[in-house]
Design an enzyme around this catalytic site. Structure first.
Site, PDB file in Angstrom:
ATOM      1  CD1 TRP A 147      -0.186  -1.668   3.023  1.00 14.20           C
ATOM      2  CD2 TRP A 147       0.729   0.352   3.289  1.00 14.20           C
ATOM      3  NE1 TRP A 147       0.653  -1.720   4.116  1.00 14.20           N
ATOM      4  CE2 TRP A 147       1.222  -0.492   4.296  1.00 14.20           C
ATOM      5  CE3 TRP A 147       1.168   1.678   3.254  1.00 14.20           C
ATOM      6  CZ2 TRP A 147       2.134  -0.071   5.268  1.00 14.20           C
ATOM      7  CZ3 TRP A 147       2.083   2.107   4.214  1.00 14.20           C
ATOM      8  CH2 TRP A 147       2.544   1.230   5.207  1.00 14.20           C
ATOM      9  CG  ASN A 148       5.118   1.279   0.384  1.00 16.90           C
ATOM     10  OD1 ASN A 148       4.636   0.519  -0.458  1.00 16.90           O
ATOM     11  ND2 ASN A 148       6.405   1.332   0.612  1.00 16.90           N
ATOM     12  CE  LYS A 171      -2.924  -9.086  -2.158  1.00  9.90           C
ATOM     13  NZ  LYS A 171      -3.715  -7.990  -1.585  1.00  9.90           N
ATOM     14  N   PRO A 172      -3.282  -5.825  -5.736  1.00 12.19           N
ATOM     15  CG  PRO A 172      -4.507  -3.999  -6.440  1.00 12.19           C
ATOM     16  CD  PRO A 172      -4.415  -5.478  -6.563  1.00 12.19           C
ATOM     17  N   GLY A 224       6.519  -6.091  -0.674  1.00 13.24           N
ATOM     18  CA  GLY A 224       5.888  -6.059   0.645  1.00 13.24           C
ATOM     19  C   GLY A 224       6.888  -6.439   1.718  1.00 13.24           C
ATOM     20  CB  SER A 225       6.330  -7.371   5.215  1.00 13.33           C
ATOM     21  OG  SER A 225       5.482  -8.483   5.018  1.00 13.33           O
ATOM     22  CD  GLU A 246      11.203  -3.411  -3.199  1.00 17.25           C
ATOM     23  OE1 GLU A 246      11.923  -3.523  -2.180  1.00 17.25           O
ATOM     24  OE2 GLU A 246      10.306  -2.573  -3.310  1.00 17.25           O
ATOM     25  CG  LEU A 247      11.268  -9.328   0.381  1.00 12.01           C
ATOM     26  CD1 LEU A 247      11.897 -10.559   0.997  1.00 12.01           C
ATOM     27  CD2 LEU A 247       9.767  -9.521   0.221  1.00 12.01           C
ATOM     28  CB  CYS A 280      11.093  -0.784   1.014  1.00  5.65           C
ATOM     29  SG  CYS A 280      10.904  -0.367  -0.700  1.00  5.65           S
ATOM     30  CD  GLU A 379      10.915  -2.106   6.350  1.00  4.83           C
ATOM     31  OE1 GLU A 379      10.316  -3.193   6.456  1.00  4.83           O
ATOM     32  OE2 GLU A 379      11.112  -1.533   5.257  1.00  4.83           O
TER      33      GLU A 379
HETATM   34  P1  ADP Z   1       2.410  -4.573   4.638  1.00  8.65           P
HETATM   35  O1  ADP Z   1       2.363  -5.054   6.068  1.00  8.65           O
HETATM   36  O2  ADP Z   1       3.410  -3.549   4.368  1.00  8.65           O
HETATM   37  O3  ADP Z   1       1.079  -4.420   3.969  1.00  8.65           O
HETATM   38  P2  ADP Z   1       2.562  -7.013   3.549  1.00  8.65           P
HETATM   39  O4  ADP Z   1       3.758  -7.757   3.162  1.00  8.65           O
HETATM   40  O5  ADP Z   1       1.704  -7.529   4.637  1.00  8.65           O
HETATM   41  O6  ADP Z   1       3.108  -5.664   3.881  1.00  8.65           O
HETATM   42  O7  ADP Z   1       1.648  -6.670   2.303  1.00  8.65           O
HETATM   43  C1  ADP Z   1       2.096  -6.559   0.975  1.00  8.65           C
HETATM   44  C2  ADP Z   1       1.105  -7.224   0.092  1.00  8.65           C
HETATM   45  O8  ADP Z   1       1.095  -8.606   0.418  1.00  8.65           O
HETATM   46  C3  ADP Z   1      -0.323  -6.734   0.247  1.00  8.65           C
HETATM   47  O9  ADP Z   1      -0.962  -6.724  -1.026  1.00  8.65           O
HETATM   48  C4  ADP Z   1      -0.937  -7.790   1.163  1.00  8.65           C
HETATM   49  O10 ADP Z   1      -2.327  -7.886   1.007  1.00  8.65           O
HETATM   50  C5  ADP Z   1      -0.235  -9.036   0.639  1.00  8.65           C
HETATM   51  N1  ADP Z   1      -0.197 -10.175   1.571  1.00  8.65           N
HETATM   52  C6  ADP Z   1      -0.293 -10.175   2.911  1.00  8.65           C
HETATM   53  N2  ADP Z   1      -0.249 -11.433   3.393  1.00  8.65           N
HETATM   54  C7  ADP Z   1      -0.107 -12.260   2.317  1.00  8.65           C
HETATM   55  C8  ADP Z   1       0.010 -13.676   2.133  1.00  8.65           C
HETATM   56  N3  ADP Z   1      -0.005 -14.512   3.162  1.00  8.65           N
HETATM   57  N4  ADP Z   1       0.127 -14.144   0.885  1.00  8.65           N
HETATM   58  C9  ADP Z   1       0.176 -13.315  -0.165  1.00  8.65           C
HETATM   59  N5  ADP Z   1       0.067 -11.980  -0.079  1.00  8.65           N
HETATM   60  C10 ADP Z   1      -0.062 -11.446   1.154  1.00  8.65           C
END
Ligand code: ADP
Length: 475
Positions: A147-148, A171-172, A224-225, A246-247, A280, A379
């Site tokens: 989302w950032n 999948k945003p 994402g994370s 890209e973590l 990030c 982080e």
């Molecule tokens: P943040 O905490 O910064 O949102 P996430 O890594 O949780 O970081 O989210 C990044 C993306 O990953 C979002 O689109 C989120 O919906 C998705 N996401 C979260 N959990 C899962 C999962 N178990 N499998 C796949 N995608 C996921």
């Protein structure tokens, strides 16, 4: 448009489930969104698989026409798109507009770059043999983004994958779907054939699980994370799904004692709090040479306390709300833990009095920290600027590299030798010397160590979505 976009149609989730999209600046509901899960993802992957057959056979010139039109559509509608991004993410309007410009640039740049996905002819040691290498699109790509950066994150991956000739199931983040809706509209208005791009918003773990286990999907590109990146790595072995990750990051900033302290302190106060620190590659751990530690700390505290916090539509606002209540709680929790470690909060860290609603936090500067502090190990992804000190180059490099992350690092010095040695010794995928924005549409963006694998942007980003093929011919 608050629906799923599958095989060229805006449709409700099969389960008819919905959720409320919340404005982080007011905690008010923006709208009711459709919430997809496994079955919707499966249907989308099948549509993308079918569409890939024709799309992968188009020339890069045909694809470029569509991507360029999409880029123009974004530029023409940028004010409307930026407004919705402010509503869903809380970021200041100027930042939202800038982000959409970069998204448009990405579609334009990849439109051109796919035309140059050259192969090569390799001389062999036999007269009766010819070896060539060509690049071909990989297939259906799952693109999961955070989302950032509601437009930049998807644009970077969608543009490259589509330019390469792949079809996409995107999948945003469910926190910021509006920007993805607009980007989908831009592509469909530009003439993207049905099924080439499918948009799924909903249950992240279920969507991720279907992407990992469906053999029709060839690769997941994830922003994402590190936590979720690891879940995807565990699952990817099932069908040998390829991954680009890209973590997270925990970027050090090395400030040497030959710089103009006042200038760097002022710039630090802006750079650290761009997008509220929810970046990030955000400059996070400020390592300051012991000779200028006191002067820098005083100056940066002064500038940070002057930052204007408010909603993204107010004039002159530097810092908006955090994205969710949970994100705010995470940052407040880190500050609480830091206090128990004797950290000194020099300014901020509280909810601003004039903003009781929304997920606002006054930008904080924190000092008296060790390498073991929670603010060094984690982080932060929020508006906190922690300051540490160092003795010399060796000490600075040792402290900067003392992290499991390896995305970005920054160095500020006017000494050429220090700049060169520091840039070579930092264990990070991106190093900025005397600048805060070291990435660009045309250059590779990727992390070392726990910060990810693969690259986005630039020509590296294109080849993430293409397979290399050796063709050996007996003559
Ligand atoms: P943040 O905490 O910064 O949102 P996430 O890594 O949780 O970081 O989210 C990044 C993306 O990953 C979002 O689109 C989120 O919906 C998705 N996401 C979260 N959990 C899962 C999962 N178990 N499998 C796949 N995608 C996921």
């Amino acid at each position: 448009m608050n629906k799923q976009f599958i095989n060229g149609e805006w449709v409700d989730a099969i389960s008819k489930q919905t959720y409320s999209l919340i404005n982080p600046a007011t905690e008010e509901t923006i709208g009711t969104m459709s919430f997809a899960s496994t079955e919707d993802t499966r249907v989308a992957i099948e549509a993308a698989h079918e569409a890939f057959k024709a799309w992968s056979k188009t020339t890069p010139y045909t694809r470029a026409d569509i991507l360029k039109k999409a880029s123009n559509y974004i530029r023409e509608n940028i004010l409307v798109f930026a407004k919705d991004m402010v509503l869903e993410s809380g970021k200041p309007f100027a930042e939202a507009k800038g982000e959409w410009t970069v998204a448009a640039n990405l579609f334009e740049w990849y439109a051109e770059e796919a035309k140059r996905s050259y192969g090569k002819v390799i001389p062999t040691n036999r007269l009766d043999k010819r070896s060539t290498v060509i690049w071909q699109p990989m297939g259906v790509i799952g693109i999961i983004t955070a989302w950032n950066f509601p437009a930049y994150n998807p644009a970077r991956a969608w543009a490259a994958a589509l330019a390469a000739g792949c079809s996409v199931v995107a999948k945003p983040s469910e926190s910021t779907p509006l920007s993805a809706f607009h980007m989908t509209k831009a592509l469909t208005e530009a003439g993207l054939p049905k099924g080439v791009l499918n948009l799924i918003i909903g249950d992240a773990p279920m969507i991720g699980e279907e992407m990992l286990s469906n053999p029709l999907l060839k690769k997941i590109s994830f922003t994402g994370s590190t936590r979720v990146g690891k879940i995807l790595m565990d699952g990817a072995s099932k069908t040998h799904t390829k991954l680009s990750l890209e973590l997270g990051g925990n970027a050090p900033v090395l400030i040497f004692d030959d710089v103009d302290v006042e200038v760097i302190a002022k710039a630090s106060a802006i750079a650290r709090f761009r997008n509220n620190g929810q970046v990030c590659i955000a400059a996070q751990r400020f390592y300051v040479h012991k000779n200028i530690y006191k002067k820098f700390t005083e100056a940066v505290t002064k500038y940070v306390s002057q930052l204007k916090v408010g909603t993204g539509f107010e004039d002159g606002v530097n810092v908006g709300p955090l994205i969710t209540k949970k994100q705010k709680e995470n940052v407040v929790d880190l500050l609480k833990k830091a206090k128990t470690e004797n950290a000194e909060i020099l300014t901020g860290g509280n909810t601003p009095e004039h903003l009781p609603n929304g997920y606002f936090l006054q930008p904080a500067v924190v000092a008296n920290l060790t390498q073991q502090s929670v603010l060094a190990r984690n982080e932060i992804f929020g508006p906190v600027l922690p300051i540490f000190s160092f003795e010399d180059l060796d000490d600075a490099i040792a402290k900067a590299n003392d992290t499991e992350y390896g995305l970005a690092a920054y160095v500020f010095t006017n000494h050429l030798k220090t700049a060169i040695l520091a840039s070579e010794r930092l264990a990070f995928g991106i190093v900025g010397i005397n600048e805060w924005a070291p990435h660009g549409t045309e250059s590779p963006f990727g992390g070392w160590n726990h910060s990810g694998q693969g690259h986005e942007s630039g020509s590296d980003g294109l080849y993430e979505y293409m397979e290399k093929k050796l063709i050996s011919i007996a003559v």
